[in-house]
Design a protein around this motif. Sequence first.
Motif, PDB file in Angstrom:
ATOM      1  N   THR A   1      -8.275  -2.416  -2.350  1.00 15.87           N
ATOM      2  CA  THR A   1      -6.975  -3.035  -2.057  1.00 15.87           C
ATOM      3  C   THR A   1      -7.074  -4.559  -1.920  1.00 15.87           C
ATOM      4  O   THR A   1      -6.076  -5.255  -2.109  1.00 15.87           O
ATOM      5  CB  THR A   1      -6.363  -2.458  -0.761  1.00 15.87           C
ATOM      6  OG1 THR A   1      -7.303  -2.639   0.302  1.00 15.87           O
ATOM      7  CG2 THR A   1      -6.042  -0.996  -0.918  1.00 15.87           C
ATOM      8  N   GLU A   2      -8.258  -5.038  -1.606  1.00 16.32           N
ATOM      9  CA  GLU A   2      -8.430  -6.463  -1.301  1.00 16.32           C
ATOM     10  C   GLU A   2      -7.946  -7.411  -2.416  1.00 16.32           C
ATOM     11  O   GLU A   2      -7.193  -8.353  -2.131  1.00 16.32           O
ATOM     12  CB  GLU A   2      -9.900  -6.733  -0.948  1.00 16.32           C
ATOM     13  CG  GLU A   2     -10.160  -8.118  -0.393  1.00 16.32           C
ATOM     14  CD  GLU A   2      -9.362  -8.406   0.883  1.00 16.32           C
ATOM     15  OE1 GLU A   2      -9.112  -7.477   1.657  1.00 16.32           O
ATOM     16  OE2 GLU A   2      -8.977  -9.571   1.065  1.00 16.32           O
ATOM     17  N   PRO A   3      -8.350  -7.203  -3.684  1.00 12.90           N
ATOM     18  CA  PRO A   3      -7.908  -8.133  -4.733  1.00 12.90           C
ATOM     19  C   PRO A   3      -6.385  -8.194  -4.868  1.00 12.90           C
ATOM     20  O   PRO A   3      -5.815  -9.275  -5.041  1.00 12.90           O
ATOM     21  CB  PRO A   3      -8.548  -7.576  -6.009  1.00 12.90           C
ATOM     22  CG  PRO A   3      -9.683  -6.749  -5.550  1.00 12.90           C
ATOM     23  CD  PRO A   3      -9.249  -6.173  -4.241  1.00 12.90           C
ATOM     24  N   THR A   4      -5.738  -7.033  -4.771  1.00 17.08           N
ATOM     25  CA  THR A   4      -4.281  -6.992  -4.909  1.00 17.08           C
ATOM     26  C   THR A   4      -3.608  -7.713  -3.740  1.00 17.08           C
ATOM     27  O   THR A   4      -2.667  -8.495  -3.929  1.00 17.08           O
ATOM     28  CB  THR A   4      -3.801  -5.521  -4.974  1.00 17.08           C
ATOM     29  OG1 THR A   4      -4.348  -4.945  -6.156  1.00 17.08           O
ATOM     30  CG2 THR A   4      -2.288  -5.421  -5.019  1.00 17.08           C
ATOM     31  N   LEU A   5      -4.104  -7.449  -2.526  1.00 11.10           N
ATOM     32  CA  LEU A   5      -3.502  -8.098  -1.356  1.00 11.10           C
ATOM     33  C   LEU A   5      -3.758  -9.604  -1.380  1.00 11.10           C
ATOM     34  O   LEU A   5      -2.868 -10.388  -1.038  1.00 11.10           O
ATOM     35  CB  LEU A   5      -4.062  -7.460  -0.073  1.00 11.10           C
ATOM     36  CG  LEU A   5      -3.603  -6.011   0.162  1.00 11.10           C
ATOM     37  CD1 LEU A   5      -4.365  -5.386   1.327  1.00 11.10           C
ATOM     38  CD2 LEU A   5      -2.106  -5.947   0.422  1.00 11.10           C
TER      39      LEU A   5
ATOM     40  N   ALA B   1      -0.559  -0.977  -1.477  1.00 13.22           N
ATOM     41  CA  ALA B   1      -1.942  -1.382  -1.200  1.00 13.22           C
ATOM     42  C   ALA B   1      -2.121  -1.656   0.295  1.00 13.22           C
ATOM     43  O   ALA B   1      -3.130  -1.263   0.895  1.00 13.22           O
ATOM     44  CB  ALA B   1      -2.299  -2.625  -2.013  1.00 13.22           C
ATOM     45  N   ALA B   2      -1.110  -2.289   0.900  1.00 12.96           N
ATOM     46  CA  ALA B   2      -1.178  -2.598   2.336  1.00 12.96           C
ATOM     47  C   ALA B   2      -1.190  -1.313   3.162  1.00 12.96           C
ATOM     48  O   ALA B   2      -1.932  -1.207   4.146  1.00 12.96           O
ATOM     49  CB  ALA B   2       0.013  -3.460   2.727  1.00 12.96           C
ATOM     50  N   ARG B   3      -0.405  -0.322   2.738  1.00 14.33           N
ATOM     51  CA  ARG B   3      -0.373   0.956   3.471  1.00 14.33           C
ATOM     52  C   ARG B   3      -1.744   1.643   3.428  1.00 14.33           C
ATOM     53  O   ARG B   3      -2.221   2.174   4.434  1.00 14.33           O
ATOM     54  CB  ARG B   3       0.691   1.878   2.888  1.00 14.33           C
ATOM     55  CG  ARG B   3       2.088   1.464   3.285  1.00 14.33           C
ATOM     56  CD  ARG B   3       3.129   2.370   2.672  1.00 14.33           C
ATOM     57  NE  ARG B   3       4.459   1.824   2.914  1.00 14.33           N
ATOM     58  CZ  ARG B   3       5.536   2.127   2.206  1.00 14.33           C
ATOM     59  NH1 ARG B   3       5.442   2.985   1.214  1.00 14.33           N
ATOM     60  NH2 ARG B   3       6.698   1.592   2.483  1.00 14.33           N
TER      61      ARG B   3
ATOM     62  N   TRP C   1      -0.252  -9.840   8.729  1.00 14.52           N
ATOM     63  CA  TRP C   1       0.647  -9.933   7.565  1.00 14.52           C
ATOM     64  C   TRP C   1       0.549  -8.683   6.684  1.00 14.52           C
ATOM     65  O   TRP C   1       1.531  -8.276   6.062  1.00 14.52           O
ATOM     66  CB  TRP C   1       0.364 -11.209   6.758  1.00 14.52           C
ATOM     67  CG  TRP C   1      -0.885 -11.186   5.922  1.00 14.52           C
ATOM     68  CD1 TRP C   1      -2.132 -11.562   6.303  1.00 14.52           C
ATOM     69  CD2 TRP C   1      -0.995 -10.762   4.567  1.00 14.52           C
ATOM     70  NE1 TRP C   1      -3.020 -11.399   5.280  1.00 14.52           N
ATOM     71  CE2 TRP C   1      -2.347 -10.919   4.189  1.00 14.52           C
ATOM     72  CE3 TRP C   1      -0.087 -10.259   3.632  1.00 14.52           C
ATOM     73  CZ2 TRP C   1      -2.829 -10.590   2.927  1.00 14.52           C
ATOM     74  CZ3 TRP C   1      -0.568  -9.926   2.349  1.00 14.52           C
ATOM     75  CH2 TRP C   1      -1.910 -10.104   2.016  1.00 14.52           C
ATOM     76  N   ILE C   2      -0.630  -8.044   6.690  1.00 12.10           N
ATOM     77  CA  ILE C   2      -0.790  -6.806   5.904  1.00 12.10           C
ATOM     78  C   ILE C   2      -0.023  -5.664   6.591  1.00 12.10           C
ATOM     79  O   ILE C   2       0.631  -4.850   5.938  1.00 12.10           O
ATOM     80  CB  ILE C   2      -2.285  -6.453   5.728  1.00 12.10           C
ATOM     81  CG1 ILE C   2      -2.981  -7.538   4.903  1.00 12.10           C
ATOM     82  CG2 ILE C   2      -2.450  -5.095   5.063  1.00 12.10           C
ATOM     83  CD1 ILE C   2      -4.466  -7.303   4.680  1.00 12.10           C
TER      84      ILE C   2
ATOM     85  N   ALA D   1       2.988  -3.561   5.068  1.00 12.24           N
ATOM     86  CA  ALA D   1       2.900  -2.103   4.982  1.00 12.24           C
ATOM     87  C   ALA D   1       4.128  -1.415   5.559  1.00 12.24           C
ATOM     88  O   ALA D   1       4.585  -0.396   5.036  1.00 12.24           O
ATOM     89  CB  ALA D   1       1.650  -1.620   5.714  1.00 12.24           C
ATOM     90  N   THR D   2       4.678  -1.979   6.625  1.00  9.39           N
ATOM     91  CA  THR D   2       5.847  -1.354   7.250  1.00  9.39           C
ATOM     92  C   THR D   2       7.129  -1.731   6.539  1.00  9.39           C
ATOM     93  O   THR D   2       8.167  -1.107   6.763  1.00  9.39           O
ATOM     94  CB  THR D   2       5.957  -1.755   8.740  1.00  9.39           C
ATOM     95  OG1 THR D   2       5.931  -3.178   8.829  1.00  9.39           O
ATOM     96  CG2 THR D   2       4.830  -1.180   9.547  1.00  9.39           C
ATOM     97  N   GLY D   3       7.041  -2.761   5.695  1.00  9.15           N
ATOM     98  CA  GLY D   3       8.213  -3.159   4.921  1.00  9.15           C
ATOM     99  C   GLY D   3       9.311  -3.740   5.773  1.00  9.15           C
ATOM    100  O   GLY D   3      10.478  -3.680   5.420  1.00  9.15           O
ATOM    101  N   THR D   4       8.927  -4.301   6.934  1.00  7.63           N
ATOM    102  CA  THR D   4       9.946  -4.858   7.827  1.00  7.63           C
ATOM    103  C   THR D   4      10.296  -6.296   7.493  1.00  7.63           C
ATOM    104  O   THR D   4      11.170  -6.871   8.089  1.00  7.63           O
ATOM    105  CB  THR D   4       9.474  -4.810   9.295  1.00  7.63           C
ATOM    106  OG1 THR D   4       8.210  -5.469   9.378  1.00  7.63           O
ATOM    107  CG2 THR D   4       9.369  -3.396   9.781  1.00  7.63           C
ATOM    108  N   LYS D   5       9.571  -6.889   6.572  1.00  7.03           N
ATOM    109  CA  LYS D   5       9.822  -8.283   6.223  1.00  7.03           C
ATOM    110  C   LYS D   5       9.984  -8.410   4.722  1.00  7.03           C
ATOM    111  O   LYS D   5       9.254  -7.780   3.980  1.00  7.03           O
ATOM    112  CB  LYS D   5       8.646  -9.138   6.680  1.00  7.03           C
ATOM    113  CG  LYS D   5       8.980 -10.617   6.767  1.00  7.03           C
ATOM    114  CD  LYS D   5       7.818 -11.343   7.397  1.00  7.03           C
ATOM    115  CE  LYS D   5       8.071 -12.815   7.494  1.00  7.03           C
ATOM    116  NZ  LYS D   5       6.956 -13.535   8.096  1.00  7.03           N
TER     117      LYS D   5
END
Lengths: 130, 53
Positions: free
Chosen positions: A96-100, B26-28, B44-45, B49-53
């Motif tokens: 996930t790191e590269p995408t984030l 990806a964040a989730r 920020w991740i 992930a929660t989609g609140t912003k």
Amino acid sequence: MRAVLEWLDGWVRTPGFAGTAAVVAALIALRGVRVNVDTQREATRKEQWWERARWALDLTLSESTQDREVGFAVLDALADSEWAKEHESDVIEAATEPTLAAYQEQLEDAGADDGAQWGSEEVEPDGEER
Amino acid sequence: MAKNGRTVSRSATTGRFVSKREATYAARARVTADEKRGKTTPAWIKTLATGTK
């Protein structure tokens, strides 16, 4: 003491002792088989986890945005699995790191460019803007 | 590259555009993985992930 030894000597020669010894031996063997089966089952489950993870990881490298989304969604589900331990979580982080990092970079670029709003825009599955 | 009158950049990291939806998935995954091993996820991740912003 001598009386006890004589009693034991007599008892080990009886059919009752032979039967008891056979039952104990069978129980030990059964436990061994059970442990083996559990180990095998766990290895199979773990292998299946990795097969799914490999499929999901391949999707995250696709050229299609939609495929990548499915890949990350599947990785999320796999991360929640009981078979995902620390090492598996490390792999998910690496995937996930590269995408984030790229997304964060885009947000920073958008911040530098007044016209762009990367964080809030809707995007078509193929990556085209709506 | 210019698109609809706005500047559109591609990631220098991956060489491709990352949509918010893709980044959210990806964040989730990252949050779930971090929770599993007791690691702290950057704020920020988590927000993404929660989609609140």
